[in-house]
Design a protein around this motif. Structure first.
Motif, PDB file in Angstrom:
ATOM      1  N   UNK A 547      28.415  40.440  53.845  1.00 56.24           N
ATOM      2  CA  UNK A 547      29.307  41.319  53.095  1.00 56.24           C
ATOM      3  C   UNK A 547      30.281  40.465  52.280  1.00 56.24           C
ATOM      4  N   UNK A 548      30.345  40.718  50.981  1.00 63.10           N
ATOM      5  CA  UNK A 548      31.271  40.054  50.068  1.00 63.10           C
ATOM      6  C   UNK A 548      32.334  41.058  49.649  1.00 63.10           C
ATOM      7  N   UNK A 549      33.587  40.620  49.594  1.00 57.94           N
ATOM      8  CA  UNK A 549      34.679  41.520  49.208  1.00 57.94           C
ATOM      9  C   UNK A 549      35.515  40.902  48.091  1.00 57.94           C
ATOM     10  N   UNK A 550      36.137  41.770  47.288  1.00 57.18           N
ATOM     11  CA  UNK A 550      37.145  41.327  46.332  1.00 57.18           C
ATOM     12  C   UNK A 550      38.057  42.500  46.015  1.00 57.18           C
ATOM     13  N   UNK A 551      39.229  42.175  45.457  1.00 58.63           N
ATOM     14  CA  UNK A 551      40.218  43.199  45.126  1.00 58.63           C
ATOM     15  C   UNK A 551      40.422  43.259  43.614  1.00 58.63           C
ATOM     16  N   UNK A 552      40.753  44.432  43.122  1.00 53.53           N
ATOM     17  CA  UNK A 552      41.084  44.595  41.716  1.00 53.53           C
ATOM     18  C   UNK A 552      41.994  45.802  41.551  1.00 53.53           C
ATOM     19  N   UNK A 553      42.698  45.860  40.411  1.00 55.46           N
ATOM     20  CA  UNK A 553      43.617  46.973  40.151  1.00 55.46           C
ATOM     21  C   UNK A 553      43.720  47.221  38.648  1.00 55.46           C
ATOM     22  N   UNK A 554      42.796  47.981  38.072  1.00 49.44           N
ATOM     23  CA  UNK A 554      42.856  48.285  36.637  1.00 49.44           C
ATOM     24  C   UNK A 554      44.004  49.217  36.267  1.00 49.44           C
ATOM     25  N   UNK A 579      20.716  41.854  41.203  1.00 54.42           N
ATOM     26  CA  UNK A 579      19.654  41.402  42.116  1.00 54.42           C
ATOM     27  C   UNK A 579      20.244  40.711  43.345  1.00 54.42           C
ATOM     28  N   UNK A 580      19.765  41.072  44.504  1.00 59.57           N
ATOM     29  CA  UNK A 580      20.259  40.505  45.753  1.00 59.57           C
ATOM     30  C   UNK A 580      21.311  41.348  46.427  1.00 59.57           C
ATOM     31  N   UNK A 581      21.805  42.409  45.742  1.00 60.67           N
ATOM     32  CA  UNK A 581      22.798  43.315  46.319  1.00 60.67           C
ATOM     33  C   UNK A 581      22.080  44.497  46.942  1.00 60.67           C
ATOM     34  N   UNK A 582      22.337  44.756  48.206  1.00 61.90           N
ATOM     35  CA  UNK A 582      21.722  45.877  48.906  1.00 61.90           C
ATOM     36  C   UNK A 582      22.477  47.175  48.634  1.00 61.90           C
ATOM     37  N   UNK A 729      28.085  34.686  48.951  1.00 67.64           N
ATOM     38  CA  UNK A 729      28.728  33.956  47.859  1.00 67.64           C
ATOM     39  C   UNK A 729      27.759  33.602  46.737  1.00 67.64           C
ATOM     40  N   UNK A 730      26.453  33.742  46.975  1.00 64.21           N
ATOM     41  CA  UNK A 730      25.486  33.429  45.930  1.00 64.21           C
ATOM     42  C   UNK A 730      25.507  34.448  44.794  1.00 64.21           C
ATOM     43  N   UNK A 731      26.055  35.635  45.033  1.00 67.50           N
ATOM     44  CA  UNK A 731      26.124  36.652  43.985  1.00 67.50           C
ATOM     45  C   UNK A 731      27.538  36.751  43.397  1.00 67.50           C
ATOM     46  N   UNK A 732      28.461  35.867  43.837  1.00 69.37           N
ATOM     47  CA  UNK A 732      29.850  35.961  43.384  1.00 69.37           C
ATOM     48  C   UNK A 732      29.958  35.805  41.872  1.00 69.37           C
ATOM     49  N   UNK A 733      29.230  34.846  41.294  1.00 66.95           N
ATOM     50  CA  UNK A 733      29.287  34.651  39.845  1.00 66.95           C
ATOM     51  C   UNK A 733      28.789  35.862  39.083  1.00 66.95           C
ATOM     52  N   UNK A 734      27.702  36.475  39.581  1.00 69.35           N
ATOM     53  CA  UNK A 734      27.169  37.664  38.912  1.00 69.35           C
ATOM     54  C   UNK A 734      28.161  38.817  38.984  1.00 69.35           C
ATOM     55  N   UNK A 735      28.868  38.947  40.102  1.00 69.41           N
ATOM     56  CA  UNK A 735      29.869  40.012  40.237  1.00 69.41           C
ATOM     57  C   UNK A 735      30.987  39.810  39.224  1.00 69.41           C
ATOM     58  N   UNK A 736      31.477  38.593  39.080  1.00 72.79           N
ATOM     59  CA  UNK A 736      32.539  38.324  38.105  1.00 72.79           C
ATOM     60  C   UNK A 736      32.074  38.647  36.686  1.00 72.79           C
ATOM     61  N   UNK A 737      30.827  38.323  36.370  1.00 68.00           N
ATOM     62  CA  UNK A 737      30.324  38.606  35.024  1.00 68.00           C
ATOM     63  C   UNK A 737      30.229  40.106  34.769  1.00 68.00           C
ATOM     64  N   UNK A 738      29.824  40.861  35.794  1.00 63.13           N
ATOM     65  CA  UNK A 738      29.732  42.310  35.641  1.00 63.13           C
ATOM     66  C   UNK A 738      31.112  42.909  35.392  1.00 63.13           C
ATOM     67  N   UNK A 739      32.115  42.464  36.130  1.00 62.66           N
ATOM     68  CA  UNK A 739      33.473  42.985  35.942  1.00 62.66           C
ATOM     69  C   UNK A 739      34.002  42.600  34.567  1.00 62.66           C
ATOM     70  N   UNK A 748      39.685  39.842  39.070  1.00 62.84           N
ATOM     71  CA  UNK A 748      38.900  39.773  40.305  1.00 62.84           C
ATOM     72  C   UNK A 748      39.642  38.808  41.227  1.00 62.84           C
ATOM     73  N   UNK A 749      40.227  39.341  42.291  1.00 64.92           N
ATOM     74  CA  UNK A 749      41.096  38.539  43.153  1.00 64.92           C
ATOM     75  C   UNK A 749      40.595  38.552  44.590  1.00 64.92           C
ATOM     76  N   UNK A 750      40.951  37.499  45.320  1.00 65.40           N
ATOM     77  CA  UNK A 750      40.671  37.411  46.750  1.00 65.40           C
ATOM     78  C   UNK A 750      39.192  37.625  47.066  1.00 65.40           C
ATOM     79  N   UNK A 751      38.311  37.000  46.304  1.00 61.81           N
ATOM     80  CA  UNK A 751      36.881  37.127  46.604  1.00 61.81           C
ATOM     81  C   UNK A 751      36.544  36.241  47.794  1.00 61.81           C
TER      82      UNK A 751
END
Length: 762
Positions: A547-554, A579-582, A729-739, A748-751
């Motif tokens: 499980x990967x977590x991060x915080x945000x506040x738009x 890809x790789x996210x369940x 953590x292997x999908x962390x970069x892809x998550x940042x790009x999506x955001x 994207x904070x506290x990942x």
């Protein structure tokens, strides 16, 4: 008679042999032959009265003797490199650990605020009671260390202004409110912890900037151009100490502001609980879209106040005047309400929430490192006792030619001081990394960590010098005294007698003390490891693996209401497609993050099984429970249709059922968020297994899970949880790009992984 004369000549030969060895060594070190012979005889107590008087008139005898003792001590330690290495390393570990802990204790418990005359500062608080007025409160609640009363540290902005204008007992009253901001600079956005501050904040405290200027009273007027002051820590972290940052325009919550100053490194605000990154004028709360802070509502209490008492004014007289003034602001929203008592607390060291929370831990840590140093001293004392046996002939020679016992003890103590000095110097080197490790432990699980001015400074070095001197006395005095208790004739002959038994008894005593102290530490370490094992084995009620977590506040960027809810839905869907996210979900607060939201609950027809009628609330997306794999016991899970349905529904945990619906099936029943029936009525659609919410150590409490879209007015920050089939953590970069593709200004904070979050909590 012939035998006695012969033995005397043997003694003289033995003495001369030692003198020749010592004078040769002194000559090799650079002394001229005549002076070397004198120094050798002096060290052995064989100096004539005329020579003594000559040297007394030519130099300070005590200083010369001390220098001689140092040189001789160094030579003796050089002869035993293995012993010296063990001794220095043992002392370095003990002194280094004590130095690091003292630096931490000094920063948390002892240091004053780096402002002008901190002893004049007072913290304004009010005593909490059951009859306090109905207010919207944002701030801290704590227990006063002197009176033991429960106090709160927040007032309304209207109360602050009346205090400032109507209470003459204070020369200055400054206001501030901690808050988290979104800072956009150089095309990147991130979270920053800061403070709204009054225009007189820096002037009233007497805190001067390193470069630029502070926030001034005219900056705090409505309609003025936005300004910002950075802390040195944030200037270094975000802007790489670039001096051209002064005058630069950046964005805070998507509002343009100008950097006008950078504070001195020690100044981190008035509360050491969390480091501060920036300061903005307090009147910008509306422009920066803060949802709860109000400049006009007298029942919105969020401002924290420090005051500087005028000379000769008592705390009691100032508190009476403050209470009378506070009554006027309370009358504006609560007629005939009881005015709480205002209590002034010392402000010399700031608010002190961190000090209160870690004082017990620091006391335990100080005791542990003190025991480590005591064990090291006991070990060295035992080694010195054993070493004195090998130096028995040397000590006997000195005593036989007239050296005093006090003179020999001083010489041996000087050797101990040399050892302790070397250990202390190495200990200072070791203290720096040890201090950094402890600071990381204290700040674990926090976005910014504590604001501690913990460093190896002159105060710390003074403590280290004192600890070094104390260690030298502890491990050196008893062996030195015992070494001089020798029988001269057997010692000079090199024979063993029963006279050595006292040394053996002392050695056994020291070994016993060392074993006892070591056993005490070992038992404590065993209990600590056992506690960690038990905490690691706690059933949290969900699966933390992958499980990967991060915080945000738009919401700080202008998103609000339905627009913000739709943005969160779009982000969740885009992240789930990586890809790789369940699966992907979100909740108002992440699990095991140390934060929570709670309220009282009213279930019609049912009474709580105890007096604690509250429950924890967690606003979440429909896929949250399945993503965290919290088992469903009865009923159904939240669905995406529930997020847009008109009827408000909720899933509750087993503890909620046991407290509010004992002995019945709660499915289909309704309850209210509040003690009386109101607008927020929820229908129970499912029951899940108990899961830990706030922390691993905390007991499981009744918990309500409901769709985050049911209360759009309070929607703001969210924590995303992403279950992956790959290492998280292997999908962390892809998550940042999506955001970033959705909106580059969204931070994207506290990942981190959920397992990492749990480890920091433990």
């Amino acid at each position: 008679m012939f035998w006695r004369k012969r033995k005397h000549s043997d003694f003289q030969a033995e003495i001369q042999s030692h003198l020749d060895i010592e004078s040769d060594e002194l000559a090799e070190e650079g002394s001229n032959p005549g002076d070397a012979k004198y120094q050798a005889r002096r060290e052995f107590g064989n100096v004539t009265g005329s020579e003594e008087r000559f040297y007394e008139t030519s130099r300070w005898l005590w200083f010369e003797q001390f220098v001689q003792d140092l040189r001789y001590g160094v030579r003796m330690l050089r002869r035993s490199p293995a012993f010296t290495l063990v001794a220095v390393l043992s002392l370095a570990l003990g002194i280094g650990a004590n130095t690091a802990v003292f630096s931490l204790v000094d920063a948390v418990m002892l240091k004053s605020l780096p402002v002008r005359a901190p002893g004049e500062l007072r913290i304004l608080t009010w005593v909490r009671t059951d009859k306090e007025p109905e207010i919207s409160h944002s701030g801290y609640n704590t227990e006063d260390s002197i009176t033991g009363q429960s106090v709160s540290g927040s007032f309304s902005y209207a109360a602050y202004r009346q205090f400032r204008d109507s209470v003459p007992q204070f020369s200055d009253l400054v206001a501030y409110a901690p808050n988290q901001f979104t800072v956009t600079a150089d095309g990147a956005s991130d979270f920053a912890d800061g403070e709204f501050v009054s225009g007189n904040y820096f002037k009233g405290l007497g805190a001067q900037p390193l470069i630029g200027r502070p926030i001034l009273p005219e900056d705090d007027a409505p309609g003025r151009t936005g300004v910002i002051v950075l802390t040195y820590r944030y200037w270094e972290k975000r802007f790489a100490l670039d001096p051209s940052v002064i005058g630069r325009a950046i964005a805070v919550n998507q509002r343009p502001v100008t950097v006008v100053g950078v504070m001195q490194p020690p100044f981190q605000g008035l509360d050491s609980s969390e480091a501060v990154d920036l300061f903005v004028p307090i009147t910008t709360v509306v422009e920066l879209r803060h949802p709860w802070f109000s400049l006009t509502q007298p029942n919105s209490w969020w401002v924290q106040i420090f005051g500087r008492l005028r000379p000769g004014i008592s705390d009691q007289s100032a508190a009476v005047m403050l209470k009378a003034t506070l009554g006027h602001t309370i009358e504006q929203f609560a007629k005939n309400a009881e005015v709480p008592t205002v209590l002034l607390r010392p402000g010399v060291r700031g608010v002190g929430l961190l000090r209160e929370s870690v004082s017990t831990s620091l006391a335990i840590l100080s005791a542990v490192v003190g025991l480590i140093l005591l064990i090291a001293c006991t070990n060295l004392a035992n080694l010195l006792v054993a070493r004195s046996a090998a130096r028995g002939r040397e000590i006997a020679v000195r005593l036989s030619i007239g050296a005093g016992v006090g003179r020999l003890i001083r010489q041996l103590l000087t050797e101990s001081l040399v050892l302790a000095g070397a250990g202390g110097l190495l200990g200072v080197v070791l203290a720096r990394p040890l201090l950094q490790v402890m600071l990381r432990f204290i700040g674990a699980g926090q976005y910014n960590g504590p604001a501690l001015d913990a460093r190896i400074d002159l105060r710390t070095l003074a403590f280290t010098a004192g600890a070094t001197l104390l260690a030298a006395v502890l491990f050196g005095l008893l062996p030195a005294w015992r070494a001089t208790r020798v029988n001269l004739v057997p010692a000079l002959k090199g024979t063993k007698t029963a006279g050595s038994s006292p040394r053996l008894r002392l050695s056994r005593l020291l070994v016993s003390v060392q074993v006892a102290l070591s056993l005490l530490l070992l038992v404590g370490a065993g209990l600590f490891v056992r506690t960690l094992q038990r905490l690691s084995a706690v059933d949290l009620g969900f699966r933390a693996e992958h499980v990967l977590t991060f915080q945000t506040d738009p919401s700080r960027n202008g998103y609000e209401g339905r627009r913000l809810a739709d943005l969160y839905t779009r982000l969740r869907e885009n992240i789930a497609a990586i890809p790789g996210v369940d699966s992907a979900a979100m909740s108002q607060h992440g699990l095991i993050q140390g934060v929570e939201s709670d309220t009282s609950v009213h279930a019609p027809g049912f009474r709580p099984t105890d007096r604690k009628g509250g429950a924890l609330l967690l606003r979440c997306s429909a896929s949250f429970l399945s993503t965290m794999q919290i088992p469903l016991l009865r009923g159904r899970d939240l669905t995406f249709a529930d997020e847009r349905a008109s009827q408000s529904v909720a899933v509750v945990n087993q503890s909620f059922v046991n407290r509010f619906f004992p002995g019945v099936n709660p499915l289909g029943h309704t309850f209210y968020l509040g003690e009386q029936p109101g607008a927020e009525m929820l229908a129970v659609i499912g029951i899940v297994k108990d899961a830990h919410y706030t922390g691993v150590r905390d007991d499981v409490r009744p918990t309500v899970y409901f769709p985050y879209t049911q209360q759009l007015t309070g929607l703001h920050q969210m924590t995303f949880v992403i279950r992956t089939v790959l290492p998280p953590l292997s999908v962390a970069g892809a998550v940042r790009r999506v955001v970033a593709a959705t909106d580059r200004a969204i931070p994207v904070a506290e990942m981190k992984t959920e397992e990492q979050q749990i480890a920091e909590s433990i």
